[in-house]
Design an enzyme around this catalytic site. Structure first.
Site, PDB file in Angstrom:
ATOM      1  N   ARG A  35      -2.414 -56.756 -70.049  1.00 10.59           N
ATOM      2  CA  ARG A  35      -2.826 -57.509 -68.858  1.00 10.59           C
ATOM      3  C   ARG A  35      -4.064 -56.861 -68.261  1.00 10.59           C
ATOM      4  NH1 ARG A  35       0.857 -59.286 -63.662  1.00 10.59           N
ATOM      5  NH2 ARG A  35       0.980 -57.037 -63.256  1.00 10.59           N
ATOM      6  N   ASP A  78       5.298 -53.618 -57.037  1.00 10.43           N
ATOM      7  CA  ASP A  78       3.878 -53.552 -57.351  1.00 10.43           C
ATOM      8  C   ASP A  78       3.116 -54.203 -56.206  1.00 10.43           C
ATOM      9  OD1 ASP A  78       3.750 -56.302 -57.766  1.00 10.43           O
ATOM     10  OD2 ASP A  78       3.328 -56.176 -59.911  1.00 10.43           O
TER      11      ASP A  78
END
Length: 533
Positions: A166, A447
């Site tokens: 990612r 996150d």
């Protein structure tokens, strides 16, 4: 080792080349990166400007909707190019930052795919970004190992999970590399280096250069990525469609353009993913000017709420119609050492994943290897001998409308919820500006999305003069008072030593600035990045 900025063509590197940099920033790799930056940065800047314009239109009363001009794409019968053999079964995927030990543990977990993250779970300090590229190169080559301080050796088992990288979102810069005096796009830095160093080894072992694309807001952004991928394929004489991507639908504007996104990336895309936490953040941010669309406590916004359920079902229906995967969202729970509490955690994960599997998702996300067996069992049960659920078309569903996707959800705004938001956001920001983007807080692996929801929720409550369930009006003064009180709670929970050694004052200052500013700041990682090395 030179101290001055190193310039190659038009790229300037502000950091000296150490041993790590020399492995990754080779002349050939930098030449490729330079080509991508010069070809694609101007259009990327236009795409970011278009985001600002679209948000202004929404702020002024034009709600997001399906696009009338692209109805022909939605109505036509077409499919994506195809899915490589090693991506046909993605029933459980684990995510985590590109740190060496975590990469090994994730690839060894009982999962099908590891999404190695340069985005929301990595604080992109320069050394971590460069080390991350080294770690992924070593993982692809099968040579990665790690020895901890106690002498324990970590290395890959046979048949590790499939690797997907990612990259950073379009809005994030890489400030240590500049072009024409501006920081280059972090997305191109991450893509160019991972692709360049690994495409040959990946293809040689029957895999390929696979990517996750975050924070997309429009089909035009997907088309930009398609051009980047096609350029890279042509540059290295690879067949069209060698590079494959899964794109996260984690912004409110993108949910209205899923067909168009799949169509724009049809040569390269293999699926879409429900990035639910960022999607909730985007819902708040996009509809920030609408007092009738203010969300309740974060804990009350669950996937069974109508607007999120509609999003999940529309994603499945759209993807499967086009032959693409529909990936489920994140279970952020961390297993507990207490057996009774751990059973509660695993039961929550089981319920969450059962809802996804029964809805027709092809796979799901976890943030901790300890949840792999539970998630795997749920999908094994539903899938049986099938590799995926591409044949689940949800044709029985009534058409999903813009009203359903925009419907606010009920639930209380509580003082307890607001205080919890403050504690989580401050602790996350403190970790992030200290270089750690993946943080266990109160039993959840957090996150950036979590802190984003926390601070935008409070901003919106202040902005629209909402009251808490106990009757207290939410004001800047109340927030500042709670922030001061919750800092003391954090200090007592963590202990004086950890608290005083950390960057909690910086974190509280940033939290205060972004929560009380008159204009809602787009991403906390942008001002946060200024506080990072």
């Amino acid at each position: 080792m030179t101290e001055q900025a190193t310039t190659t063509d038009e790229l300037a590197f502000t950091r000296p080349y150490g041993e790590q940099e020399k492995q990754i920033l080779t002349a050939e790799a930098v030449e490729f990166l330079t080509e991508l930056v010069t070809h694609f940065t101007p259009q990327r800047n236009k795409l970011l400007a278009a985001r600002i314009q679209q948000q202004q239109d929404i702020d002024n009363g034009t709600l997001p909707d399906f696009i009338s001009e692209t109805a022909s794409i939605r109505d036509a019968d077409w499919k994506i190019r195809g899915i490589p053999a090693d991506l046909e079964d993605r029933r459980v995927e684990i995510t985590g930052p590109v740190e060496r030990k975590m990469v090994i543990n994730a690839l060894n977990a009982n999962v099908k795919v590891f999404m190695a993250d340069f985005e929301d779970s990595l604080a992109p300090d320069w050394n971590k970004v460069i080390d991350g590229q080294i770690n992924l190169r070593d993982a692809v080559n099968g040579t990665i190992s790690y020895t901890n301080e106690a002498g324990k050796i970590y290395q890959l088992k046979p048949n590790p999970a499939v690797l997907i990288c990612r990259v950073r979102g379009l809005h994030l810069p890489e400030k240590h590399v500049t072009w024409r005096g501006e920081a280059i796009p972090g997305s191109l830095f991450d893509f160019a280096l991972y692709f360049f160093h690994n495409y040959q080894a990946l293809l040689a072992k029957g895999s390929g250069p696979y990517f996750y694309l975050p924070k997309t807001q429009s089909w035009q952004e997907a088309a930009w990525w398609s051009e980047v991928f096609s350029y890279a394929e042509d540059r290295f004489n690879l067949p069209r469609g060698t590079i494959k991507a899964t794109l996260l639908i984690e912004t409110l504007p993108a949910v209205f353009q899923m067909d168009e996104i799949l169509h724009a990336l049809r040569d390269h895309i293999v699926g879409l993913n429900c990035g639910r936490w960022d999607y909730i953040f985007s819902y708040i941010k996009t509809l920030k000017n609408y007092p009738d669309r203010v969300l309740p406590d974060r804990q009350a916004v669950t996937m069974d709420k109508p607007f999120l359920n509609a999003y999940s079902r529309l994603l499945i229906k759209t993807c499967h119609k086009r032959g693409a995967f529909a990936m489920g969202g994140m279970a952020a729970f961390i297993p507990s050492k207490d057996e009774e509490h751990n059973n509660q955690v695993l039961n929550k994960v089981k319920a969450d994943k059962s809802l996804e599997a029964n809805n027709g998702h092809d796979g799901t996300w976890i943030a901790h290897p300890g949840l792999a067996d539970t998630a795997m069992a749920v999908f094994n049960d539903i899938l049986g001998s099938r590799k995926n659920q591409l044949e689940v078309m949800r044709e029985q569903d009534a058409p999903i409308t813009a009203d359903q996707l925009l419907a606010p959800c009920d639930g209380e705004r509580t003082e307890e919820g607001m205080r919890a938001n403050i504690r989580v956001a401050v602790q996350y920001i403190e970790a992030w500006i200290s270089g750690n983007g993946c943080v266990p807080i109160y039993g959840l692996m957090e996150d950036a999305a979590t802190a984003e929801i926390s601070r935008t929720s409070i901003w919106q409550w202040i902005h629209h003069q909402k009251t808490l369930s106990n009757g207290k009006p939410v004001t800047k003064a109340l927030f500042r008072q709670m922030l001061g009180e919750e800092m003391k709670v954090i200090a007592s929970e963590l202990g004086e030593e950890r608290f005083s050694q950390g960057r909690f004052d910086d974190a509280a200052r940033l939290m205060e600035q972004i929560t009380t500013s008159d204009e809602l700041i787009d991403f906390l990682t942008l001002p946060g990045y200024r506080l990072l090395a």
